[in-house]
Design an enzyme around this catalytic site. Structure first.
Site, PDB file in Angstrom:
ATOM      1  CE1 TYR A  18     -36.928  82.377 167.686  1.00  0.00           C
ATOM      2  CE2 TYR A  18     -37.729  82.247 165.435  1.00  0.00           C
ATOM      3  CZ  TYR A  18     -37.721  82.867 166.663  1.00  0.00           C
ATOM      4  OH  TYR A  18     -38.510  83.949 166.882  1.00  0.00           O
TER       5      TYR A  18
ATOM      6  NE  ARG B  18     -48.077  86.453 168.964  1.00  0.00           N
ATOM      7  CZ  ARG B  18     -47.457  86.886 167.896  1.00  0.00           C
ATOM      8  NH1 ARG B  18     -48.030  87.679 167.072  1.00  0.00           N
ATOM      9  NH2 ARG B  18     -46.206  86.521 167.624  1.00  0.00           N
TER      10      ARG B  18
ATOM     11  CE  LYS C  98     -36.520  86.725 166.211  1.00  0.00           C
ATOM     12  NZ  LYS C  98     -37.897  86.539 165.773  1.00  0.00           N
TER      13      LYS C  98
ATOM     14  CD  GLU D  53     -39.248  87.949 168.558  1.00  0.00           C
ATOM     15  OE1 GLU D  53     -38.629  88.910 168.102  1.00  0.00           O
ATOM     16  OE2 GLU D  53     -39.857  87.142 167.836  1.00  0.00           O
ATOM     17  CG  ASP D  54     -43.118  85.798 170.153  1.00  0.00           C
ATOM     18  OD1 ASP D  54     -43.247  86.348 169.045  1.00  0.00           O
ATOM     19  OD2 ASP D  54     -42.751  84.625 170.275  1.00  0.00           O
TER      20      ASP D  54
ATOM     21  CG  ASP E  60     -38.196  89.291 163.566  1.00  0.00           C
ATOM     22  OD1 ASP E  60     -37.737  89.758 162.510  1.00  0.00           O
ATOM     23  OD2 ASP E  60     -38.381  88.089 163.750  1.00  0.00           O
ATOM     24  CG  ASP E  61     -43.374  88.946 166.155  1.00  0.00           C
ATOM     25  OD1 ASP E  61     -42.662  87.981 165.812  1.00  0.00           O
ATOM     26  OD2 ASP E  61     -43.590  89.253 167.339  1.00  0.00           O
TER      27      ASP E  61
ATOM     28  CG  ASN F  93     -45.313  80.289 160.456  1.00  0.00           C
ATOM     29  OD1 ASN F  93     -45.032  79.467 159.601  1.00  0.00           O
ATOM     30  ND2 ASN F  93     -44.640  81.401 160.627  1.00  0.00           N
TER      31      ASN F  93
END
Ligand code: NAG
Ligand code: NAG
Length: 596
Positions: free
Chosen positions: A127, A180, A198, A270-271, A293-294, A435
């Site tokens: 990950y 992204r 994930k 996700e993303d 999740d973000d 991050n």
């Protein structure tokens, strides 16, 4: 046993007649073979059934693979050791990633065994951050496809593509459109590494069966010029479709998934690009079993850190004042969850919101500010507390007990800010959540040294332990989403939750904070050690299953009375299945391994 020998000698191998009752036996944690009945070489080529040299001699004979392997029979322990030794020799994270993914392509159980045994080391490989690097190189390091690829050209045919997926009992889907990917930007179809990684954590951290997980990438093109010029790129060579067709495609995808796998299939976004992530979350959260999740996972893990910190400070959450650096979606997600936690302790929503301040690139969010603020931010816009020119001013005037950095704009918790926090508070709470490491608002070392070791620190990226001048050692907390989403997913899947409300993430945060021991807290930790994540996730899932049944959000009936037993019984482990039926009949003889 002469029957065995004679038929073996004839070179045909013994004929096996399966007991009918055996093939109907409920599949608890073993016996994939009952469905596939694969034999011979294909059994070895399928990573889900392959055991490599751990096939026993009997299995090799019965399954028609005798002679296709070196004669020795190995244990999984020994197999794992082989891979662990090789991994230790590698220094390049990308090389480790490729190597690990290779194990996954050949022997799934062994892969998870190796991953779980050293999860602290290997999570950053499968990950973030290494998976990000792997995504940028996806077309270059490509070996075998994993997951499902759906492009905008497939519009109108998504259901038939789903039908090509070999597993029929999927309960969790992770989907990205690659716009992204982590902090890396638009990687188009190269983003597939993210859903794959994930879902590895779904299995490794929470024991969700790998065949129940489906990684998907939706390809609507990419705006990344590098990729559009890359001859090895693997997606559509076109700019991102941002028209209605894109929305229709996602709609069709959602419908096809629930049609095929059922209403309560968990679909994790996700993303996606920020704009789409929020839009889709709002659009689908009441219609499907979905979460982001973000947004929600990040909020939950941050709140868990705060709840743990509050234990160390000895002040209830209602007495804290929180100042955010950043006022974007991450900040708003965390802030809203903090408000929920405060309201649970008896505050009104208005009172709770007053405890939270936000500072963005234009300064403090205050009434009458010239720069625009959006409607989501309104709740946290207050009357100006005085003349605030800088973040340091904001700290000195508002006197927060906690500062939370989520701006992604680099080292903005300056030495002065950290010192001020140390002076204002007995135990200042400092979260640098941006991050990757070089975007963190401050380092762990800065936070501890500039507050004389008083602060409670957590970061988004991992920092090693910090040794102070006087010899004290602090282990900073890493607010890793992997503490939250696998446990939430497990609970949701098991209890048949239809819509995942924010309160589930509040409960998850509480369940996580509770699991931190006093000793760990003393070491400076705000999260349990990652090495313990399987147990943490399972216990969280038990708590959440209890919660969703109590609140009437669960739809799987009958309600299991013993929730703990219920959750633990479903958790997948990496022990190999036996391919030997309990009893099987040789031609002419009845043979039972038990009486052998
Ligand atoms: C474009 O793709 C390359 C290669 O995968 C990646 O390194 C880069 O970050 C991407 N750039 C943008 C702006 O998304
Ligand atoms: C899928 O689930 C159903 C119901 O739980 C079960 O009867 C069936 O055997 C499963 N199929 C596979 C391939 O696991």
């Amino acid at each position: 046993n002469s029957a065995t020998t004679s038929s073996y000698n004839k070179g045909r191998g013994p004929r096996v007649k399966l007991r009918t009752t055996w093939s109907l036996r409920p599949c608890v944690s073993t016996c994939r073979w009952t469905h596939t009945k694969e034999k011979g070489k294909p059994l070895m080529l399928n990573p889900r059934t392959n055991k490599g040299m751990a096939f026993s001699l009997q299995e090799r004979q019965i399954l028609g693979i005798h002679g296709l392997l070196p004669p020795k029979v190995e244990t999984q322990d020994l197999q794992a050791m082989r891979f662990q030794n090789n991994l230790k020799k590698m220094t390049d994270p990308l090389e480790k990633y490729i190597y690990l993914m290779g194990i996954q392509e050949r022997n799934e159980r062994l892969f998870y065994r190796v991953l779980m045994e050293d999860i602290e080391e290997l999570m950053p490989i499968v990950y973030t951050p290494t998976v990000g690097l792997a995504c940028t190189q996806y077309g270059h390091i490509f070996r075998r496809p994993k997951g499902l690829f759906i492009s905008i050209l497939d519009k109108g045919h998504i259901r038939s593509i789903l039908d090509n997926w070999p597993e029929t009992n999927v309960s969790a889907v992770v989907v990205t459109d690659g716009e992204r990917i982590l902090g890396l930007g638009d990687l188009g179809v190269y983003g597939m590494g993210i859903p794959v990684g994930k879902l590895c954590l779904y299995t490794a951290c929470a024991g969700i069966r790998p065949e129940k997980c489906l990684p998907v990438v939706i390809d609507v093109g990419t705006d990344n010029e590098t990729l559009l010029k890359d001859p090895l790129y693997m997606g559509l060579y076109q700019k991102r479709d941002r028209s209605q067709a894109y929305d229709d495609l996602i709609d069709e995808f959602m419908e096809a998934v629930v049609e095929k796998y059922g209403q309560d299939t968990l679909i994790q976004f996700e993303d996606f690009g920020n704009h789409n992530a929020f839009r889709f979350l709002r659009k689908y959260r009441e219609k499907y079993c979905t979460f982001n999740d973000d947004i929600q996972g990040t909020a939950s893990v941050a709140l868990a850190g705060l709840l743990a910190a509050q234990r160390a400070v000895g002040k209830p959450i209602t007495e804290h004042r929180v100042l955010f650096l950043g006022a974007g979606e991450a900040a708003l997600g965390i802030a809203n969850l903090i408000v929920m936690a405060m309201m649970e302790k008896g505050m009104t929503q208005a009172e709770a919101r007053k405890k939270i301040w936000m500072f963005d690139k234009y300064g403090l969010l205050v009434n009458g500010r010239r720069e625009e603020m959006d409607s989501n931010q309104e709740a946290f816009v207050h009357d100006s507390p005085g003349n605030v020119q800088s973040f340091l001013d904001a700290v000195n005037i508002i006197k927060p007990t906690a500062i939370i950095g989520v701006s992604g704009a680099g080292r903005l918790f300056t030495h002065d800010v950290l010192k001020a926090m140390g002076t204002l508070n007995e135990r200042p709470i400092i979260f640098a959540l941006s991050n990757p490491t070089n975007k963190a608002e401050c380092t762990a070392e800065e936070a501890y040294t500039l507050t004389n070791g008083k602060c409670l620190f957590a970061s988004g990226s991992p920092f090693g332990p910090v040794t102070m001048g006087d010899g004290r050692v602090f282990t900073p907390g890493q607010g890793n989403n992997a503490y939250i989403f696998p446990g939430v997913a497990l609970a949701v899947i098991l209890s048949g939750v239809r819509h995942i409300s924010d309160t589930v993430f509040l409960e998850a945060a509480k369940a996580l904070a509770e699991q931190l021991t006093d000793k760990e807290l003393e070491e400076g930790r705000l999260y349990p050690p990652l090495s313990n994540i399987r147990e943490v996730s399972v216990q969280m899932a038990v708590k959440l299953v209890e919660y969703v049944y109590a609140k009437g959000m669960a739809f799987r009936y009958p309600e299991p009375m013993d929730k703990k037993g219920f959750v633990r019984a479903t958790v997948w482990n990496t022990n190999y299945d036996s391919f030997l039926p309990d009893t099987y009949d040789w031609p002419g003889v009845s043979y039972s391994p038990k009486s052998n």
